[in-house]
Design a protein around this motif. Structure first.
Motif, PDB file in Angstrom:
ATOM      1  N   ILE A  62     -15.758  40.326   7.434  1.00  0.00           N
ATOM      2  CA  ILE A  62     -14.467  39.768   7.091  1.00  0.00           C
ATOM      3  C   ILE A  62     -14.139  40.176   5.662  1.00  0.00           C
ATOM      4  CG2 ILE A  62     -15.576  37.591   6.407  1.00  0.00           C
ATOM      5  CD1 ILE A  62     -12.993  36.148   7.261  1.00  0.00           C
ATOM      6  N   ARG A  63     -12.889  40.543   5.423  1.00  0.00           N
ATOM      7  CA  ARG A  63     -12.450  40.945   4.085  1.00  0.00           C
ATOM      8  C   ARG A  63     -12.124  39.685   3.291  1.00  0.00           C
ATOM      9  NH1 ARG A  63     -13.515  45.861   2.131  1.00  0.00           N
ATOM     10  NH2 ARG A  63     -11.876  45.392   0.607  1.00  0.00           N
ATOM     11  N   ALA A  64     -13.155  38.989   2.924  1.00  0.00           N
ATOM     12  CA  ALA A  64     -12.991  37.735   2.195  1.00  0.00           C
ATOM     13  C   ALA A  64     -14.255  37.457   1.413  1.00  0.00           C
ATOM     14  CB  ALA A  64     -12.693  36.589   3.157  1.00  0.00           C
ATOM     15  N   SER A  65     -14.126  36.663   0.361  1.00  0.00           N
ATOM     16  CA  SER A  65     -15.305  36.264  -0.391  1.00  0.00           C
ATOM     17  C   SER A  65     -16.119  35.284   0.442  1.00  0.00           C
ATOM     18  CB  SER A  65     -14.895  35.624  -1.715  1.00  0.00           C
ATOM     19  OG  SER A  65     -14.179  34.422  -1.502  1.00  0.00           O
ATOM     20  N   ALA A  66     -17.405  35.254   0.182  1.00  0.00           N
ATOM     21  CA  ALA A  66     -18.296  34.384   0.963  1.00  0.00           C
ATOM     22  C   ALA A  66     -17.899  32.920   0.812  1.00  0.00           C
ATOM     23  CB  ALA A  66     -19.738  34.604   0.534  1.00  0.00           C
ATOM     24  N   GLY A  67     -17.548  32.510  -0.415  1.00  0.00           N
ATOM     25  CA  GLY A  67     -17.187  31.113  -0.633  1.00  0.00           C
ATOM     26  C   GLY A  67     -15.977  30.678   0.162  1.00  0.00           C
ATOM     27  N   ARG A  68     -14.955  31.520   0.225  1.00  0.00           N
ATOM     28  CA  ARG A  68     -13.760  31.187   1.000  1.00  0.00           C
ATOM     29  C   ARG A  68     -14.114  31.024   2.484  1.00  0.00           C
ATOM     30  NH1 ARG A  68      -9.226  29.043  -1.424  1.00  0.00           N
ATOM     31  NH2 ARG A  68      -8.255  30.444  -2.930  1.00  0.00           N
ATOM     32  N   ARG A  69     -14.946  31.930   2.995  1.00  0.00           N
ATOM     33  CA  ARG A  69     -15.295  31.862   4.419  1.00  0.00           C
ATOM     34  C   ARG A  69     -16.162  30.633   4.728  1.00  0.00           C
ATOM     35  NH1 ARG A  69     -17.076  30.863   8.399  1.00  0.00           N
ATOM     36  NH2 ARG A  69     -17.312  32.012  10.349  1.00  0.00           N
ATOM     37  N   VAL A  70     -17.083  30.287   3.833  1.00  0.00           N
ATOM     38  CA  VAL A  70     -17.905  29.096   4.032  1.00  0.00           C
ATOM     39  C   VAL A  70     -17.035  27.841   4.022  1.00  0.00           C
ATOM     40  CG1 VAL A  70     -19.704  27.650   3.007  1.00  0.00           C
ATOM     41  CG2 VAL A  70     -20.007  30.117   3.105  1.00  0.00           C
ATOM     42  N   ALA A 129     -24.864  28.963   3.774  1.00  0.00           N
ATOM     43  CA  ALA A 129     -25.396  28.748   5.124  1.00  0.00           C
ATOM     44  C   ALA A 129     -24.968  27.378   5.641  1.00  0.00           C
ATOM     45  CB  ALA A 129     -26.912  28.868   5.118  1.00  0.00           C
ATOM     46  N   SER A 130     -24.297  27.353   6.794  1.00  0.00           N
ATOM     47  CA  SER A 130     -23.767  26.110   7.345  1.00  0.00           C
ATOM     48  C   SER A 130     -24.250  25.891   8.767  1.00  0.00           C
ATOM     49  CB  SER A 130     -22.230  26.129   7.352  1.00  0.00           C
ATOM     50  OG  SER A 130     -21.705  26.399   6.070  1.00  0.00           O
ATOM     51  N   SER A 131     -24.262  24.622   9.160  1.00  0.00           N
ATOM     52  CA  SER A 131     -24.516  24.285  10.556  1.00  0.00           C
ATOM     53  C   SER A 131     -23.604  23.135  10.946  1.00  0.00           C
ATOM     54  CB  SER A 131     -25.981  23.894  10.784  1.00  0.00           C
ATOM     55  OG  SER A 131     -26.285  22.675  10.132  1.00  0.00           O
ATOM     56  N   ALA A 132     -23.220  23.113  12.214  1.00  0.00           N
ATOM     57  CA  ALA A 132     -22.392  22.034  12.735  1.00  0.00           C
ATOM     58  C   ALA A 132     -22.956  21.601  14.085  1.00  0.00           C
ATOM     59  CB  ALA A 132     -20.941  22.482  12.890  1.00  0.00           C
ATOM     60  N   LYS A 133     -23.246  20.327  14.197  1.00  0.00           N
ATOM     61  CA  LYS A 133     -23.689  19.752  15.470  1.00  0.00           C
ATOM     62  C   LYS A 133     -22.485  19.087  16.115  1.00  0.00           C
ATOM     63  CE  LYS A 133     -26.717  16.139  17.359  1.00  0.00           C
ATOM     64  NZ  LYS A 133     -27.668  15.044  17.001  1.00  0.00           N
ATOM     65  N   ILE A 134     -22.122  19.530  17.326  1.00  0.00           N
ATOM     66  CA  ILE A 134     -20.967  18.983  18.039  1.00  0.00           C
ATOM     67  C   ILE A 134     -21.483  18.173  19.213  1.00  0.00           C
ATOM     68  CG2 ILE A 134     -18.856  19.502  19.302  1.00  0.00           C
ATOM     69  CD1 ILE A 134     -20.199  22.187  17.066  1.00  0.00           C
ATOM     70  N   SER A 175     -21.097  16.854  13.075  1.00  0.00           N
ATOM     71  CA  SER A 175     -22.040  16.598  11.984  1.00  0.00           C
ATOM     72  C   SER A 175     -22.328  17.917  11.284  1.00  0.00           C
ATOM     73  CB  SER A 175     -23.335  15.982  12.514  1.00  0.00           C
ATOM     74  OG  SER A 175     -23.070  14.775  13.216  1.00  0.00           O
ATOM     75  N   TYR A 176     -21.853  18.049  10.053  1.00  0.00           N
ATOM     76  CA  TYR A 176     -21.998  19.286   9.297  1.00  0.00           C
ATOM     77  C   TYR A 176     -23.133  19.169   8.279  1.00  0.00           C
ATOM     78  CZ  TYR A 176     -17.388  21.038  10.827  1.00  0.00           C
ATOM     79  OH  TYR A 176     -16.318  21.492  11.557  1.00  0.00           O
ATOM     80  N   GLU A 177     -23.802  20.291   8.047  1.00  0.00           N
ATOM     81  CA  GLU A 177     -24.721  20.382   6.920  1.00  0.00           C
ATOM     82  C   GLU A 177     -24.610  21.779   6.333  1.00  0.00           C
ATOM     83  OE1 GLU A 177     -28.741  18.472   6.421  1.00  0.00           O
ATOM     84  OE2 GLU A 177     -29.368  20.565   6.634  1.00  0.00           O
ATOM     85  N   LEU A 178     -24.469  21.842   5.021  1.00  0.00           N
ATOM     86  CA  LEU A 178     -24.325  23.110   4.313  1.00  0.00           C
ATOM     87  C   LEU A 178     -25.511  23.276   3.363  1.00  0.00           C
ATOM     88  CD1 LEU A 178     -21.024  24.365   2.665  1.00  0.00           C
ATOM     89  CD2 LEU A 178     -23.236  24.770   1.614  1.00  0.00           C
ATOM     90  N   THR A 179     -26.198  24.406   3.467  1.00  0.00           N
ATOM     91  CA  THR A 179     -27.280  24.742   2.549  1.00  0.00           C
ATOM     92  C   THR A 179     -26.772  25.808   1.590  1.00  0.00           C
ATOM     93  OG1 THR A 179     -28.952  24.272   4.239  1.00  0.00           O
ATOM     94  CG2 THR A 179     -29.653  25.585   2.343  1.00  0.00           C
ATOM     95  N   LEU A 180     -26.847  25.520   0.306  1.00  0.00           N
ATOM     96  CA  LEU A 180     -26.332  26.461  -0.688  1.00  0.00           C
ATOM     97  C   LEU A 180     -27.070  27.793  -0.648  1.00  0.00           C
ATOM     98  CD1 LEU A 180     -25.918  24.123  -3.799  1.00  0.00           C
ATOM     99  CD2 LEU A 180     -24.133  24.892  -2.236  1.00  0.00           C
ATOM    100  N   PRO A 181     -26.333  28.901  -0.914  1.00  0.00           N
ATOM    101  CA  PRO A 181     -24.904  28.873  -1.234  1.00  0.00           C
ATOM    102  C   PRO A 181     -23.980  29.056  -0.024  1.00  0.00           C
ATOM    103  CG  PRO A 181     -25.801  31.020  -1.770  1.00  0.00           C
ATOM    104  CD  PRO A 181     -26.958  30.203  -1.264  1.00  0.00           C
TER     105      PRO A 181
END
Length: 349
Positions: free
Chosen positions: A166-174, A246-251, A238-244
């Protein structure tokens, strides 16, 4: 043009034409980032980029190794070479490097002649986990990679999703992945429900993590049918984000008991380009890999144009630079966490 030795030494730690501020690069280089799927690295070297650094991956009997994709002899691109019995062979002059980066063979060198000790690659830390190849560009990582036991303990069907750029910065996409207010609008054709207000929620901050939980009215996901009459139900996200990045979402669907986990890791190829790696764990054991991948492809294609068009391009870490509403609580805490790492310091001096 000749490169002056002084400038060459000053820039030795940074990649050529680095698009990051030095302080940001050094901070991000000290984390683990995925750069490829493990099954991409077979019997030939593979070239990837991480934080603008060209990296060659090659498989040895001891596992996958990572090094700067530059031969120390004449600056050849090692990934254009080959791998023979775990030895990386430069395709330019045939120089041979073992998994530790030591040159162990020079075809043009007279037999019995010593190999210069300076002929040693710049190796990087490299590990395989979750079906991904992770690299840390620093000599020592400041944090471990995320702990996601559900991918490894057999509690669900693990479904890797093809990575994409994706043509985007990592922070924006996270931030986009962890944003709940956009769901009814960008994801009308996949899982978005009708627009509703978002109740206040709490963000739990750990040493290297952020977590929050919300109820969402969504469409049935992974059905394989998009664009038809939606069927809505309430799910717990249920979201959890590990810096900088890495994300996970439990649905969780309380009505059906179905549970899906989506792992989303954004790898900063450069300051304005990212590669997204995704893994889905289906704890209901109901979905086919084909349906999951098709669904994720729809979702990702809904997100990407909007994220790529955001302005400014970089994620603003000074909270005064954009307007926030209560639904942005996770975003605000994420920006604070990144700033606390020291990122963006040079931009706001």
């Amino acid at each position: 043009m000749f490169v002056p030795a002084k400038n060459q030494q000053q820039q030795e730690s940074l990649p050529l034409n680095c698009s990051f501020e030095r302080s940001d690069w050094e901070i991000l280089a000290s984390f683990w980032h995925p750069v490829a799927n493990s099954d991409e690295v077979t019997d030939a070297p593979v070239r990837v980029h991480l934080l603008d650094m060209p990296v060659v991956l090659f498989r040895t009997p001891d596992g996958i190794k990572a090094a700067k994709d530059v031969c120390m002899h004449r600056g050849g691109q090692l990934s254009l070479g080959s791998v023979c019995n775990g030895i990386l062979v430069c395709g330019f002059h045939g120089f041979e490097y073992n998994g530790e980066g030591t040159c162990v063979g020079i075809p043009a060198l007279a037999k019995g002649s010593p190999i210069p000790k300076k002929l040693r690659l710049k190796n990087f830390q490299c590990r395989e986990r979750y079906g991904l190849v992770w690299v840390c560009l620093a000599d020592q990582a400041r944090a471990e990679m995320p702990e996601w036991p559900q991918i490894e303990d057999g509690s669900g069907k693990v479904i890797p999703v093809p990575s994409y750029e994706i043509r985007a910065s990592a922070g924006r996409r996270v931030e986009n992945f962890n944003d709940i207010a956009h769901v009814p609008f960008l994801h009308r054709d996949s899982f978005g429900g009708p627009p509703t207000d978002i109740a206040p929620y709490e963000v739990v901050s750990g040493d290297n993590t952020l977590a929050f939980k919300v109820d969402i009215l969504e469409q049935t996901r992974y059905s394989g049918e998009y664009g038809g009459k939606p069927a809505y139900h309430s799910s717990v996200y249920s979201y959890e984000l590990t810096l900088p990045f890495a994300s996970s979402a439990k649905i969780s669907n309380p009505e059906s008991g179905d549970v899906y986990r989506v792992y989303d890791i954004v790898s900063p190829v450069s300051s304005d380009r990212s590669r997204v790696f995704q893994i889905v764990v289906d704890e209901s054991f109901k979905m086919t890999p084909e349906a999951v991948r098709a669904f994720n492809d729809v979702v990702n294609k809904e997100d990407s144009p909007q994220v790529e068009a955001q302005s400014p391009f970089d994620l603003p870490l000074d909270l005064r630079d954009e307007i926030h509403i209560p639904a942005d609580r996770m975003s605000v805490e994420y920006r604070r966490k990144l700033a606390a790492l020291g990122l963006g310091a040079e931009a706001y001096r």
